[in-house]
Design an enzyme around this catalytic site. Sequence first.
Site, PDB file in Angstrom:
ATOM      1  CG  ASP A   2       2.212  -0.688  55.381  1.00  9.83           C
ATOM      2  OD1 ASP A   2       0.992  -1.494  55.313  1.00  9.83           O
ATOM      3  OD2 ASP A   2       3.199  -1.305  54.479  1.00  9.83           O
ATOM      4  CB  CYS A   7       4.629   1.924  59.661  1.00  3.62           C
ATOM      5  SG  CYS A   7       5.338   1.940  57.788  1.00  3.62           S
ATOM      6  NE  ARG A  60       0.999  -3.314  53.690  1.00  5.43           N
ATOM      7  CZ  ARG A  60       2.288  -4.767  53.525  1.00  5.43           C
ATOM      8  NH1 ARG A  60       2.055  -5.434  53.144  1.00  5.43           N
ATOM      9  NH2 ARG A  60       3.466  -3.505  53.735  1.00  5.43           N
TER      10      ARG A  60
END
Length: 214
Positions: free
Chosen positions: A50, A48, A52
């Site tokens: 993302d 992903c 994080r």
Amino acid sequence: MGSLETEDAVAHALAQNRAWAHHTAHTQPAFFSTLSTGQHPPILWLGCSDSRVPETTITGLQPGQIFVHRNIANILPPTDLNSAAVIEYAVAHVGVQHVVVCGHTSCGGCIAALGNERIGVIDAWLLPLRKLRAGLAREMQGLGKDERVQRLVEANVKAGVRTLRENPNVVKAVGERGVKVHGLVYDIKTGVLTELEVADEEGEGVRKEAFAVE
């Protein structure tokens, strides 16, 4: 993290890069010259976007050890030319030995797919997640929000594993080189990766007959 909010984030990143490059060159003198000769990563990571979930950081690996493709919610539609090109290149030409699709807890794409609010262009991209949501409707009845998100995260990873197993390049590599496909979920709260068990309902022989192309 606070400094990126108060400074020019790119200037900060460039300064950090120079410090890292200097430290790495000092502690591992052959590191950059070795990387410049080519790449031979054993892992293809499909994850992903993302911020994080940086694959080399959470696995403790180094540049040159993971070939990477990331998109919103690590969705792998069989007809997506972007991810298909990465998979083909990594498997057929780079020669990776492991293909990983990795999702994560608190995934914004999964949260959006569990809602019914119009977002924009991304709505079309999230359709595969909404289809998974529909298939999980009974199973999700009575579950809290976090549990529903987690179920969809895991279902999405398993769907990605099935897509990978049916990819012609992966089918060939599994038969010829024993390439392995993995489905992982990263827990943002603990920093731990967990591998999911994904039932192989078709079997290698059936997949080779149905999806292999020469």
